[in-house]
Enzyme design. Structure first.
Site, PDB file in Angstrom:
ATOM      1  N   ARG A  45     108.534 119.511  70.369  1.00 35.25           N
ATOM      2  CA  ARG A  45     109.031 120.706  69.695  1.00 35.25           C
ATOM      3  C   ARG A  45     109.924 121.457  70.670  1.00 35.25           C
ATOM      4  O   ARG A  45     110.052 121.054  71.832  1.00 35.25           O
ATOM      5  CB  ARG A  45     107.915 121.575  69.112  1.00 35.25           C
ATOM      6  CG  ARG A  45     106.570 121.595  69.752  1.00 35.25           C
ATOM      7  CD  ARG A  45     106.508 122.198  71.125  1.00 35.25           C
ATOM      8  NE  ARG A  45     107.145 123.502  71.171  1.00 35.25           N
ATOM      9  CZ  ARG A  45     107.610 124.069  72.253  1.00 35.25           C
ATOM     10  NH1 ARG A  45     107.551 123.442  73.436  1.00 35.25           N
ATOM     11  NH2 ARG A  45     108.175 125.249  72.242  1.00 35.25           N
ATOM     12  N   GLY A  46     110.532 122.554  70.196  1.00 30.51           N
ATOM     13  CA  GLY A  46     111.515 123.267  71.012  1.00 30.51           C
ATOM     14  C   GLY A  46     112.894 122.732  70.646  1.00 30.51           C
ATOM     15  O   GLY A  46     113.094 121.504  70.608  1.00 30.51           O
ATOM     16  N   ALA A  47     113.827 123.650  70.379  1.00 36.69           N
ATOM     17  CA  ALA A  47     115.113 123.255  69.794  1.00 36.69           C
ATOM     18  C   ALA A  47     115.842 122.134  70.557  1.00 36.69           C
ATOM     19  O   ALA A  47     116.207 121.114  69.956  1.00 36.69           O
ATOM     20  CB  ALA A  47     115.990 124.486  69.631  1.00 36.69           C
ATOM     21  N   ARG A  88     112.890 119.516  60.624  1.00 34.22           N
ATOM     22  CA  ARG A  88     112.658 120.949  60.858  1.00 34.22           C
ATOM     23  C   ARG A  88     113.992 121.685  60.643  1.00 34.22           C
ATOM     24  O   ARG A  88     114.996 121.336  61.255  1.00 34.22           O
ATOM     25  CB  ARG A  88     112.122 121.173  62.289  1.00 34.22           C
ATOM     26  CG  ARG A  88     110.751 120.511  62.491  1.00 34.22           C
ATOM     27  CD  ARG A  88     110.047 121.020  63.715  1.00 34.22           C
ATOM     28  NE  ARG A  88     109.631 122.394  63.557  1.00 34.22           N
ATOM     29  CZ  ARG A  88     109.191 123.149  64.574  1.00 34.22           C
ATOM     30  NH1 ARG A  88     109.157 122.658  65.816  1.00 34.22           N
ATOM     31  NH2 ARG A  88     108.800 124.389  64.376  1.00 34.22           N
ATOM     32  N   GLN A 195     102.002 128.244  71.563  1.00 30.55           N
ATOM     33  CA  GLN A 195     102.894 127.577  72.531  1.00 30.55           C
ATOM     34  C   GLN A 195     102.881 128.288  73.878  1.00 30.55           C
ATOM     35  O   GLN A 195     103.093 127.657  74.917  1.00 30.55           O
ATOM     36  CB  GLN A 195     104.336 127.546  71.999  1.00 30.55           C
ATOM     37  CG  GLN A 195     104.578 126.601  70.844  1.00 30.55           C
ATOM     38  CD  GLN A 195     104.463 127.301  69.511  1.00 30.55           C
ATOM     39  OE1 GLN A 195     103.708 128.257  69.368  1.00 30.55           O
ATOM     40  NE2 GLN A 195     105.194 126.832  68.520  1.00 30.55           N
ATOM     41  N   ASP A 236     116.262 129.170  68.706  1.00 23.31           N
ATOM     42  CA  ASP A 236     116.424 127.989  67.843  1.00 23.31           C
ATOM     43  C   ASP A 236     117.800 127.956  67.208  1.00 23.31           C
ATOM     44  O   ASP A 236     118.296 126.904  66.819  1.00 23.31           O
ATOM     45  CB  ASP A 236     115.346 127.963  66.758  1.00 23.31           C
ATOM     46  CG  ASP A 236     114.098 127.333  67.323  1.00 23.31           C
ATOM     47  OD1 ASP A 236     113.415 127.994  68.125  1.00 23.31           O
ATOM     48  OD2 ASP A 236     113.840 126.155  67.001  1.00 23.31           O
ATOM     49  N   ASN A 246     114.354 132.872  66.740  1.00 27.43           N
ATOM     50  CA  ASN A 246     113.430 132.264  67.709  1.00 27.43           C
ATOM     51  C   ASN A 246     112.013 132.401  67.167  1.00 27.43           C
ATOM     52  O   ASN A 246     111.792 132.963  66.087  1.00 27.43           O
ATOM     53  CB  ASN A 246     113.583 132.936  69.085  1.00 27.43           C
ATOM     54  CG  ASN A 246     112.848 132.169  70.173  1.00 27.43           C
ATOM     55  OD1 ASN A 246     112.974 130.938  70.272  1.00 27.43           O
ATOM     56  ND2 ASN A 246     112.060 132.839  70.985  1.00 27.43           N
ATOM     57  N   LYS A 247     111.054 131.904  67.908  1.00 28.06           N
ATOM     58  CA  LYS A 247     109.654 131.878  67.464  1.00 28.06           C
ATOM     59  C   LYS A 247     109.204 133.214  66.898  1.00 28.06           C
ATOM     60  O   LYS A 247     109.536 134.260  67.454  1.00 28.06           O
ATOM     61  CB  LYS A 247     108.788 131.471  68.663  1.00 28.06           C
ATOM     62  CG  LYS A 247     107.306 131.369  68.412  1.00 28.06           C
ATOM     63  CD  LYS A 247     106.924 130.496  67.243  1.00 28.06           C
ATOM     64  CE  LYS A 247     107.488 129.098  67.312  1.00 28.06           C
ATOM     65  NZ  LYS A 247     107.395 128.387  66.014  1.00 28.06           N
TER      66      LYS A 247
END
Ligand code: MRU
Length: 351
Positions: A45-47, A88, A195, A236, A246-247
Site C-alpha cells: 500500500r502507499g501511493a 484502488r 498504518q 495519494d 491523503n489518509k
C-alpha cells in the site's frame, strides 16, 4: 534498506504489510491477478508502492501471456491494465504507472514478442529504481525545511513501506537526521488500518529513529504542549491547485496545525501530482470495508448493525499546506503555478 517489493526470478515479492509489526513475512505473486489482489488487500500500500507494484504486475502478466501475435499480446495487455486500474481509485500513481506502461508498449509493438516482454519488465524495474532516487532527492529538498531540533508529527505511513524505498515524508525525516538534525518523530496511530502505529513505528524503530506513537485524538494536545515543531505527511493525489488527498485524518491534522501555527508539509513525487484534476473536489475517495472500523485485530468493537463509514482518504485544502516537497524542488502557493512549473520540468533525478 527495507525491501517493500522486488522483482525476483520466482515472481514479485512483497513484504506482507498486513502482518506487520509482529510478523515479517513475504508473499510472492506469480500472476497479475495475484498482484491486483495484494494491492486491494493492502499487503502492499502507499501511493508510490502501488504504482510500482502495478507496473511490475503488468510486466508479469504480459510475460505470462501465451499470445503468439503482437495483436493478441496487446489484447491481453489491455485486459491486465484494466484489472490493475480497478484496484484502488485514489492513488493517482496507479494510473500514472499504467499510462507509462501503455506508452512503453506503443513504442515496442514493432518488436518480436520476447523483446516486448523483456522491455516491459525492464521498464517496471526502472520505475522501482527511479522511485527510490526520487525519494532521496525529495529528502534532500525537504530536510532544509525541518527544524534543527524538535518534534515532527506524521500521519499514516509515507515511508519505505509506502514506496520502493526510503519514503516520501519519512524520507524527508531520514534525510534531515542524516544531515545531523535532531528530530523526534510523533507517529499518529492512524485508525482504522493503523498504518502509523504498525508500519511507521516499525520502520523507524528498525532504523533507530526516536519515535513516539500517539493515538490520533492526542495530536491536538501534543501541539498545544509545544511538542510538535513541524508536520510532514505524504499524499495519494495532489490536485493542480494544491489540494491534497491523503489518509483519512490528514485534514484534521492540517486544521490543528493551522490553529497552533505549526508548518504543515506534504512530500510527494511528481507522479502524485494530477494536473488534470483542477481541485480536490473531483478526487475519487476510496470507500473500504466496514470491518476495518468495526473490528480491531479480529475483535468486534461496535454493536451489531450500527451504521459505519470508512472513507480511506480526505482532502486537505491547499490553503492549509505550507509547502509541497517534490523530487524536483519545493512548491509553495500559488500552487497552480509552482506545481505546473515543476511538473513540466524534465530534469532527470540522480541518486
Ligand atoms: O491506504 P494506504 O495505506 O495506501 O494510504 C497511504 C497513504 O495515505 C500515504 O500517506 C500516501 O499513499 C503516501 S505514501 C508515500
Amino acid at each position: 534498506m527495507i525491501q517493500t517489493l522486488e522483482w525476483t526470478d520466482q515472481g514479485i515479492r512483497f513484504l506482507d504489510q498486513t502482518k506487520l509489526p509482529t510478523v515479517e513475512t513475504y508473499v510472492t505473486c506469480t500472476t497479475y491477478q495475484q498482484v491486483a489482489e495484494v494491492i486491494r488487500n493492502m499487503v502492499v500500500r502507499g501511493a508510490p508502492a502501488i504504482g510500482v507494484a502495478a507496473a511490475m504486475g503488468i510486466a508479469l502478466g504480459a510475460n505470462n501471456s501465451r499470445a503468439e501475435t503482437v495483436a493478441d499480446l496487446k489484447q491481453d495487455f489491455d485486459q491486465i491494465c484494466r484489472v490493475m486500474g480497478e484496484t484502488r481509485p485514489t492513488a493517482v500513481n496507479l494510473f500514472w504507472a499504467i499510462r507509462r506502461m501503455q506508452e512503453k508498449f506503443v513504442t515496442l509493438c514493432i518488436r518480436p514478442i520476447p523483446q516486448i516482454k523483456q522491455a516491459l519488465i525492464e521498464e517496471s524495474r526502472r520505475m522501482h529504481a527511479e522511485d527510490i532516487a526520487a525519494n532521496q532527492a525529495m529528502g534532500r529538498h525537504g530536510a532544509t525545511l525541518m527544524p534543527a531540533t524538535g518534534g515532527v508529527l506524521t500521519h499514516c505511513n509515507a515511508g519505505a513501506l509506502a514506496t520502493a524505498g526510503y519514503g516520501t515524508a519519512l524520507g524527508v525525516i531520514r534525510a534531515a537526521l542524516e544531515q545531523g538534525k535532531r528530530l523526534h518523530v510523533y507517529a499518529d496511530e492512524t485508525r482504522p488500518f493503523l498504518q502509523g502505529s504498525r508500519l511507521t513505528a516499525w520502520e523507524l524503530m528498525k532504523d533507530g529513529i526516536p519515535t513516539t506513537v500517539i493515538s490520533d485524538n492526542m495530536a491536538g494536545s501534543m501541539m498545544r504542549q509545544g511538542k510538535i515543531n513541524a508536520i510532514v505527511v505524504g499524499a495519494d493525489r495532489v490536485a493542480a491547485n494544491g489540494d491534497v488527498a491523503n489518509k483519512i485524518g490528514t485534514y484534521t491534522v492540517a486544521i490543528l496545525a493551522k490553529e497552533h501555527g505549526i508548518p504543515f508539509y506534504v512530500a510527494a513525487p511528481i507522479s502524485t501530482v494530477d494536473l488534470d484534476m483542477h481541485d480536490g473536489s473531483g478526487i475519487p475517495i476510496e470507500q473500504r470495508s466496514r470491518k476495518e472500523v468495526t473490528h480491531i485485530a479480529g475483535r468486534q468493537m461496535v454493536p451489531d448493525g450500527v451504521e459505519v463509514e470508512n472513507p480511506a482518504f480526505d482532502v486537505t485544502p491547499a490553503r492549509l499546506v505550507t509547502a509541497i516537497i517534490t523530487e524536483r524542488g519545493i512548491a509553495k502557493a500559488p500552487y497552480e503555478e509552482s506545481l505546473k512549473r515543476l511538473a513540466e520540468e524534465h530534469t532527470p533525478v540522480s541518486r
